[in-house]
Scaffold this motif. Structure first.
Motif, mmCIF file in Angstrom:
data_model
loop_
_atom_site.group_PDB
_atom_site.id
_atom_site.type_symbol
_atom_site.label_atom_id
_atom_site.label_comp_id
_atom_site.label_asym_id
_atom_site.label_seq_id
_atom_site.Cartn_x
_atom_site.Cartn_y
_atom_site.Cartn_z
ATOM 1 N N SER A 126 0.808 -1.234 0.000
ATOM 2 C CA SER A 126 0.000 0.000 0.000
ATOM 3 C C SER A 126 0.838 1.280 0.000
ATOM 4 C CB SER A 126 -0.930 -0.002 1.220
ATOM 5 O OG SER A 126 -0.151 -0.216 2.392
ATOM 6 N N GLY B 104 9.302 -2.132 -0.731
ATOM 7 C CA GLY B 104 8.767 -1.797 0.583
ATOM 8 C C GLY B 104 9.349 -2.810 1.568
ATOM 9 N N HIS C 253 10.283 -8.565 5.743
ATOM 10 C CA HIS C 253 10.282 -9.067 4.369
ATOM 11 C C HIS C 253 10.344 -7.912 3.381
ATOM 12 C CE1 HIS C 253 5.829 -8.310 4.029
ATOM 13 N NE2 HIS C 253 6.160 -8.170 2.764
ATOM 14 N N ALA D 108 9.791 -7.361 -1.182
ATOM 15 C CA ALA D 108 9.187 -8.052 -2.332
ATOM 16 C C ALA D 108 8.345 -9.182 -1.735
ATOM 17 C CB ALA D 108 10.246 -8.511 -3.314
HETATM 18 C C1 6PG Z 1 3.632 -6.857 -1.515
HETATM 19 C C2 6PG Z 1 4.894 -6.060 -1.488
HETATM 20 C C3 6PG Z 1 5.521 -6.189 -0.155
HETATM 21 C C4 6PG Z 1 5.388 -4.836 0.489
HETATM 22 C C5 6PG Z 1 5.569 -4.925 1.968
HETATM 23 C C6 6PG Z 1 5.328 -3.564 2.621
HETATM 24 O O1 6PG Z 1 3.346 -7.503 -2.524
HETATM 25 O O2 6PG Z 1 2.916 -6.753 -0.507
HETATM 26 O O3 6PG Z 1 5.718 -6.229 -2.494
HETATM 27 O O4 6PG Z 1 6.855 -6.571 -0.118
HETATM 28 O O5 6PG Z 1 6.331 -3.941 -0.088
HETATM 29 O O6 6PG Z 1 4.635 -5.871 2.463
HETATM 30 O O7 6PG Z 1 4.043 -3.163 2.282
HETATM 31 P P1 6PG Z 1 3.537 -1.694 2.743
HETATM 32 O O8 6PG Z 1 4.559 -0.758 2.200
HETATM 33 O O9 6PG Z 1 2.201 -1.539 2.116
HETATM 34 O O10 6PG Z 1 3.518 -1.723 4.232
#
Ligand code: 6PG
Length: 252
Positions: free
Chosen positions: A46, A147, A153, A155
């Motif tokens: 998000s 993110g 985690h 990706a």
């Molecule tokens: C996904 C993303 C995942 C995301 C993180 C952080 O598919 O959900 O690629 O790696 O970057 O979960 O998500 P937020 O930035 O929304 O907290």
């Protein structure tokens, strides 16, 4: 393990989106000036929605030569592209449908395939064809957006998941136990081959894990974000004040 990285702390999510948009514009301009095109890997989740919306806004849209941009994804959920959880759908709604990027420049991960291995192989073939790779070669993207989850985690490289051990592939399916689902993800070697990796991190839920990742022991299997160390590229973290709230080693 000391690695070179830049950490930019900004006041709030809006400032994060502006700084990320300015970095995107700058990297795109440099790449297009140098070689005529810009390859960027989009992140899901998000947080990036704010950046994508900003890039499509009157403030930034005209600063990017969209016909010279090629979009890829770092990971995808195993759902249809119009599913509410789809990373492609989020990027389409917030950016792609609002900028003049040719649809043939948008390389979506076909994660809806029942056969997850087939889906990953298809995307790996797409990358090999686009970058004209010989066997064993790794694509070098101009910019990879990432993110970080509150478990460390990035990706779809989740803690202690099998994807963390895969170095011979570009794209793989990864079973995520805690979500009881598969994801399709780029592997660590691909991300680490990028000219720049830019993490966008916002919110106080990320503060404890961001401190562990940046200031704690090197435990990448527990904190996969620590695996991200571009071999010949820039590593930039943009975090807002709440996400950076527990960092202790940041200069003023
Ligand atoms: C996904 C993303 C995942 C995301 C993180 C952080 O598919 O959900 O690629 O790696 O970057 O979960 O998500 P937020 O930035 O929304 O907290």
């Amino acid at each position: 393990m000391l690695i070179y990285r830049e950490i930019l702390i900004v006041a709030n999510p809006d400032e994060l989106n502006h700084r990320a948009a300015q970095e995107f514009v700058s990297r795109a301009d440099k790449a297009i000036q140098a070689k005529g095109f810009f390859t960027v890997v989009l992140s899901g989740g998000s947080t990036p929605r704010g950046l994508y919306t900003m890039l499509a806004s009157d403030l930034y849209r005209e600063q990017v030569s969209w016909p010279d941009v090629y979009l890829f994804w770092g990971d995808e959920r195993c759902v249809l592209p119009d599913h509410p959880d789809s990373n492609y759908r989020m990027a389409y709604e917030s950016l792609i449908c609002r900028v003049p990027i040719p649809k043939e420049h948008v390389y979506r991960i076909p994660a809806e395939h029942e056969d997850h291995t087939q889906a990953a192989m298809e995307y790996e073939h797409t990358l090999k064809a686009f970058f004209h790779l010989n066997e064993g070669e790794i694509p070098r993207f101009d910019l990879i957006l990432l993110g970080m989850g509150d478990d460390g985690h990035t990706a779809s490289l989740f803690p202690f998941s099998s994807a963390l051990d895969t170095t011979s592939r570009l794209v793989i399916p990864n079973y995520v136990g805690k979500l009881e689902t598969y994801r399709i993800t780029l592997t660590v070697p691909v991300i680490n081959q990028a000219a720049e990796v830019m993490f966008l991190i916002s919110g106080e839920l990320k503060a404890p894990v961001l401190r562990e990742v940046l200031e704690g022991d090197y435990q990448p299997r527990r904190l996969p974000t620590q695996f991200i160390q571009p071999v010949n590229g820039r590593l930039l973290f943009i975090a807002d004040h709440t996400a950076a709230g527990k960092l202790t080693q940041i200069g003023d």
